[in-house]
Design an enzyme around this catalytic site. Structure first.
Site, PDB file in Angstrom:
ATOM      1  N   SER A   1       0.823  -1.215   0.000  1.00 56.16           N
ATOM      2  CA  SER A   1       0.000   0.000   0.000  1.00 56.16           C
ATOM      3  C   SER A   1       0.855   1.262   0.000  1.00 56.16           C
ATOM      4  CB  SER A   1      -0.863  -0.023   1.267  1.00 56.16           C
ATOM      5  OG  SER A   1      -1.353   1.257   1.561  1.00 56.16           O
TER       6      SER A   1
ATOM      7  N   TYR B   1      -1.929  -0.133  10.269  1.00 53.97           N
ATOM      8  CA  TYR B   1      -2.161  -0.731   8.947  1.00 53.97           C
ATOM      9  C   TYR B   1      -0.905  -0.607   8.077  1.00 53.97           C
ATOM     10  CZ  TYR B   1      -3.775  -1.094   4.101  1.00 53.97           C
ATOM     11  OH  TYR B   1      -3.896  -1.420   2.773  1.00 53.97           O
TER      12      TYR B   1
HETATM   13  N1  LIG Z   1      -8.514  -0.419  -1.997  1.00 58.14           N
HETATM   14  C1  LIG Z   1      -7.415   0.305  -1.855  1.00 58.14           C
HETATM   15  O1  LIG Z   1      -7.428   1.523  -2.091  1.00 58.14           O
HETATM   16  C2  LIG Z   1      -6.119  -0.335  -1.437  1.00 58.14           C
HETATM   17  C3  LIG Z   1      -4.964   0.478  -1.383  1.00 58.14           C
HETATM   18  C4  LIG Z   1      -3.763  -0.102  -0.985  1.00 58.14           C
HETATM   19  C5  LIG Z   1      -3.705  -1.457  -0.682  1.00 58.14           C
HETATM   20  N2  LIG Z   1      -4.829  -2.198  -0.729  1.00 58.14           N
HETATM   21  C6  LIG Z   1      -4.723  -3.627  -0.387  1.00 58.14           C
HETATM   22  O2  LIG Z   1      -5.297  -4.407  -1.419  1.00 58.14           O
HETATM   23  C7  LIG Z   1      -5.905  -5.570  -0.870  1.00 58.14           C
HETATM   24  C8  LIG Z   1      -7.358  -5.659  -1.308  1.00 58.14           C
HETATM   25  O3  LIG Z   1      -8.038  -4.486  -0.850  1.00 58.14           O
HETATM   26  P1  LIG Z   1      -9.585  -4.221  -1.116  1.00 58.14           P
HETATM   27  O4  LIG Z   1      -9.782  -2.772  -1.208  1.00 58.14           O
HETATM   28  O5  LIG Z   1     -10.075  -5.124  -2.196  1.00 58.14           O
HETATM   29  O6  LIG Z   1     -10.185  -4.672   0.305  1.00 58.14           O
HETATM   30  P2  LIG Z   1     -11.444  -5.583   0.649  1.00 58.14           P
HETATM   31  O7  LIG Z   1     -11.650  -5.448   2.109  1.00 58.14           O
HETATM   32  O8  LIG Z   1     -12.572  -5.264  -0.265  1.00 58.14           O
HETATM   33  O9  LIG Z   1     -10.906  -7.034   0.295  1.00 58.14           O
HETATM   34  C9  LIG Z   1     -10.118  -7.806   1.178  1.00 58.14           C
HETATM   35  C10 LIG Z   1     -10.751  -9.178   1.271  1.00 58.14           C
HETATM   36  O10 LIG Z   1      -9.950  -9.984   2.151  1.00 58.14           O
HETATM   37  C11 LIG Z   1     -10.819 -10.787   2.925  1.00 58.14           C
HETATM   38  N3  LIG Z   1     -10.152 -11.156   4.166  1.00 58.14           N
HETATM   39  C12 LIG Z   1      -9.858 -10.361   5.222  1.00 58.14           C
HETATM   40  N4  LIG Z   1      -9.278 -11.074   6.202  1.00 58.14           N
HETATM   41  C13 LIG Z   1      -9.183 -12.345   5.747  1.00 58.14           C
HETATM   42  C14 LIG Z   1      -8.696 -13.556   6.303  1.00 58.14           C
HETATM   43  N5  LIG Z   1      -8.190 -13.582   7.538  1.00 58.14           N
HETATM   44  N6  LIG Z   1      -8.762 -14.693   5.561  1.00 58.14           N
HETATM   45  C15 LIG Z   1      -9.299 -14.671   4.313  1.00 58.14           C
HETATM   46  N7  LIG Z   1      -9.786 -13.554   3.732  1.00 58.14           N
HETATM   47  C16 LIG Z   1      -9.732 -12.404   4.448  1.00 58.14           C
HETATM   48  C17 LIG Z   1     -12.032  -9.899   3.189  1.00 58.14           C
HETATM   49  O11 LIG Z   1     -13.196 -10.622   3.531  1.00 58.14           O
HETATM   50  C18 LIG Z   1     -12.161  -9.143   1.863  1.00 58.14           C
HETATM   51  O12 LIG Z   1     -13.089  -9.757   1.005  1.00 58.14           O
HETATM   52  C19 LIG Z   1      -5.701  -5.490   0.634  1.00 58.14           C
HETATM   53  O13 LIG Z   1      -4.539  -6.213   0.966  1.00 58.14           O
HETATM   54  C20 LIG Z   1      -5.479  -4.003   0.867  1.00 58.14           C
HETATM   55  O14 LIG Z   1      -4.728  -3.777   2.033  1.00 58.14           O
HETATM   56  C21 LIG Z   1      -6.032  -1.680  -1.107  1.00 58.14           C
END
Ligand SMILES: NC(=O)c1ccc[n+]([C@@H]2O[C@H](COP(=O)([O-])OP(=O)(O)OC[C@H]3O[C@@H](n4cnc5c(N)ncnc54)[C@H](O)[C@@H]3O)[C@@H](O)[C@H]2O)c1
Length: 317
Positions: free
Chosen positions: A129, A154
């Site tokens: 991130s 985070y």
């Molecule tokens: N959306 C953004 O702007 C952004 C920016 C930087 C990094 N990220 C990273 O990208 C990834 C995806 O983000 P997103 O926005 O799709 O988030 P999201 O919350 O929509 O998706 C994450 C998924 O992981 C699942 N999850 C959480 N804990 C879990 C566990 N213990 N076992 C199995 N599944 C689990 C959740 O149920 C969820 O469906 C994450 O790692 C997030 O940190 C996202």
């Protein structure tokens, strides 16, 4: 592309969008998700409802911290590449519950790496991130910059995840790319993120809360560009690299709200509160490395991306 891809966090915003795209491009996809209650399960079930009907897609509900579960999935599927997206996302809630963030994002990532090592699965894409850059003053943020000063649990967990990835690359010759995503938005966006919350407030004619004076900024990156970047990384992952995936066009909070007003043809009622602990002042990606290594070039500007998001929001609410 014709590869076997295991996606953790497949029911989330980015995971489900990636799964849709990979299936359309002839990959075989195995998805894992535990439907973490951070936001509603029904939203996540809807995210994967269509892709679940496709013959090349299979899904198992389970937790990345459960090594037996992960091992069963890996042995059943034998992926070419694991795209590890599952995480507790969100900066502000991580301040309230750092232990769970640590557990899922750090211990969970370690579990995946350990099971990969044990079963000779060699390739991974890790979702990092932009938050790892903390309040670095030099912009744009480059992968060469020091990221030793995170300002939220985070961000610290994402940095720790990158360190574990490097360690496993070094010890076991795993090929791992850590992709630092910059504020991803678009259809299926997480409901806790600003664009979603602001759009909902404007549509309901409710006041929207802006933290700070509106001058903080984010490098908003459209979901299709992120999905494209992940696909490029899947096809090129070799060695160990940390790579920014952003748009490289930061937009201030004030500009974002004005753009939403223009696109929705409605007036926003602004309610200002002090900047929140853990929130960085700005993000701004240097994407030259992604361009060079992956041939990544974002294609959706903020105006058309927000227009597509608002259209999706209207259809789904
Ligand atoms: N959306 C953004 O702007 C952004 C920016 C930087 C990094 N990220 C990273 O990208 C990834 C995806 O983000 P997103 O926005 O799709 O988030 P999201 O919350 O929509 O998706 C994450 C998924 O992981 C699942 N999850 C959480 N804990 C879990 C566990 N213990 N076992 C199995 N599944 C689990 C959740 O149920 C969820 O469906 C994450 O790692 C997030 O940190 C996202």
């Amino acid at each position: 592309m014709n590869k076997r891809i295991l996606i953790t966090g497949v029911a989330g915003f980015i995971g489900s969008s990636l799964a849709d795209n990979l299936i359309r491009n002839n990959c075989i996809v195995f998805g894992i998700d535990n439907f973490d209650p951070f936001y509603e399960r029904s939203v996540k079930e809807k995210n994967i409802a269509d892709v679940s009907k496709q013959p090349g897609f299979s899904f198992q509900e389970g937790d990345i911290r459960d090594s037996h579960f992960i091992e069963r999935c890996i042995l059943e599927f034998r992926p070419d590449v694991i795209v590890h997206l599952a995480a507790k996302a969100g900066v502000r809630p991580s301040i309230k519950d750092p232990a769970t963030y640590y557990d899922v994002n750090v211990a969970g990532t370690l579990t995946i790496l350990e099971v990969m090592k044990k079963n000779s699965i060699k390739k991974m894409i890790f979702a990092s991130s932009s938050s790892v850059y903390g309040n670095n003053e030099k912009v744009p943020f480059s992968e060469k910059d020091n990221v030793d000063y995170p300002i939220s649990p985070y961000a610290a967990t994402k940095k720790a995840g990158e360190l574990l990835c490097h360690t496993f690359h070094h010890l076991y010759e795993m090929d791992i790319f850590c992709l630092r995503f910059f504020t991803v938005y678009g259809p299926r966006q997480r409901p806790d993120l600003a664009i979603y919350k602001f759009t909902r407030a404007i549509m309901k004619e409710e006041p929207l809360t802006l933290y700070g004076d509106g001058t903080s900024s984010r490098d908003y990156t459209y979901i299709d560009d992120i999905v494209h970047g992940i696909k490029l990384a899947i096809s090129r992952v070799r060695g160990f690299e940390v790579i920014n995936l952003g748009d490289s066009e930061p937009v201030s909070l004030g500009e974002l709200v004005r753009l939403l007003e223009k696109i929705t043809c409605r007036k926003a009622v602004r309610h200002y509160l002090p900047a929140q602990e853990g929130d960085v002042f700005r993000t701004y990606a240097d994407i030259r490395k992604a361009g060079k290594m992956l041939n990544y070039k974002p294609a959706t500007n903020i105006e058309s991306g927000i227009a597509r998001f608002v259209e999706w929001f209207r259809e789904n609410n």
